[in-house]
Write a protein that holds these residues in place. Structure first.
Motif, mmCIF file in Angstrom:
data_model
loop_
_atom_site.group_PDB
_atom_site.id
_atom_site.type_symbol
_atom_site.label_atom_id
_atom_site.label_comp_id
_atom_site.label_asym_id
_atom_site.label_seq_id
_atom_site.Cartn_x
_atom_site.Cartn_y
_atom_site.Cartn_z
ATOM 1 N N GLY A 119 -5.997 0.366 2.271
ATOM 2 C CA GLY A 119 -5.688 -1.055 2.217
ATOM 3 C C GLY A 119 -6.405 -1.856 3.282
ATOM 4 N N THR A 170 -1.354 3.250 6.377
ATOM 5 C CA THR A 170 -1.230 1.990 5.647
ATOM 6 C C THR A 170 -0.673 0.932 6.594
ATOM 7 N N CYS A 227 0.836 -1.213 0.000
ATOM 8 C CA CYS A 227 0.000 0.000 0.000
ATOM 9 C C CYS A 227 0.862 1.250 0.000
ATOM 10 N N CYS A 283 -5.862 -4.733 -1.687
ATOM 11 C CA CYS A 283 -4.623 -5.314 -1.168
ATOM 12 C C CYS A 283 -3.619 -5.467 -2.306
ATOM 13 N N PRO A 284 -2.978 -4.402 -2.691
ATOM 14 C CA PRO A 284 -3.176 -2.995 -2.340
ATOM 15 C C PRO A 284 -4.160 -2.329 -3.299
#
Length: 148
Positions: free
Chosen positions: A81, A53, A19, A113-114
């Motif tokens: 994320g 993140t 992410c 993801c991501p």
């Protein structure tokens, strides 16, 4: 003011960095976030929006709480994320407290993801639009109250 030129503070909790790479890609000239006034802040005292993140561990939760307190109002938090939203595959680990909303109030969730850089940028622009609309509503209510 915030809705026109928000400064972002990126906080990585120490996950896989997938992410993080996408957040940084969203801030490159390829996606041109400065056309919306979006820039990176050098520290929390200059930030308007905190981007989180990764899954929050006990240690990173303390740091996020401290960053949130150091950021001036009005401030917003964006969880980018699945790890930042729920802890993802790390959720049941002994040191993970889960998503960012277990520590600070989160205004926007960007799943994936991501998530892709264009999805991150689009979501932040939507957040800015909702902030602008809320500010306009408050201003209109003040005007009506002053007229009465």
């Amino acid at each position: 003011m915030l809705s026109r030129s928000p400064w972002l503070l990126h906080f990585n909790t120490g996950a896989c960095n997938g992410c993080d790479i996408e957040v940084l890609a969203a801030l490159t000239p390829l996606y041109d976030p400065e056309r919306f006034g979006i820039r990176l802040a050098p520290n929390p005292r200059h930030a308007d929006i905190i981007i989180v993140t990764g899954a929050l561990t006990k240690k990173s939760a303390e740091r996020l709480r401290r960053l949130y307190e150091q950021t001036p109002d009005p401030k917003h938090v964006v969880a980018v994320g699945t790890c930042a939203i729920s802890g993802n595959v790390f959720r049941n680990s002994y040191s993970v407290v889960g998503g960012a909303d277990n520590v600070v109030p989160v205004d926007l969730y960007i799943p994936g993801c991501p998530p892709r850089p264009d999805a991150i940028l689009q979501a932040i622009v939507r957040l800015l639009k909702s902030i602008r609309e809320e500010a306009d509503r408050i201003e209109a209510a003040k005007t009506v109250a002053e007229e009465q």
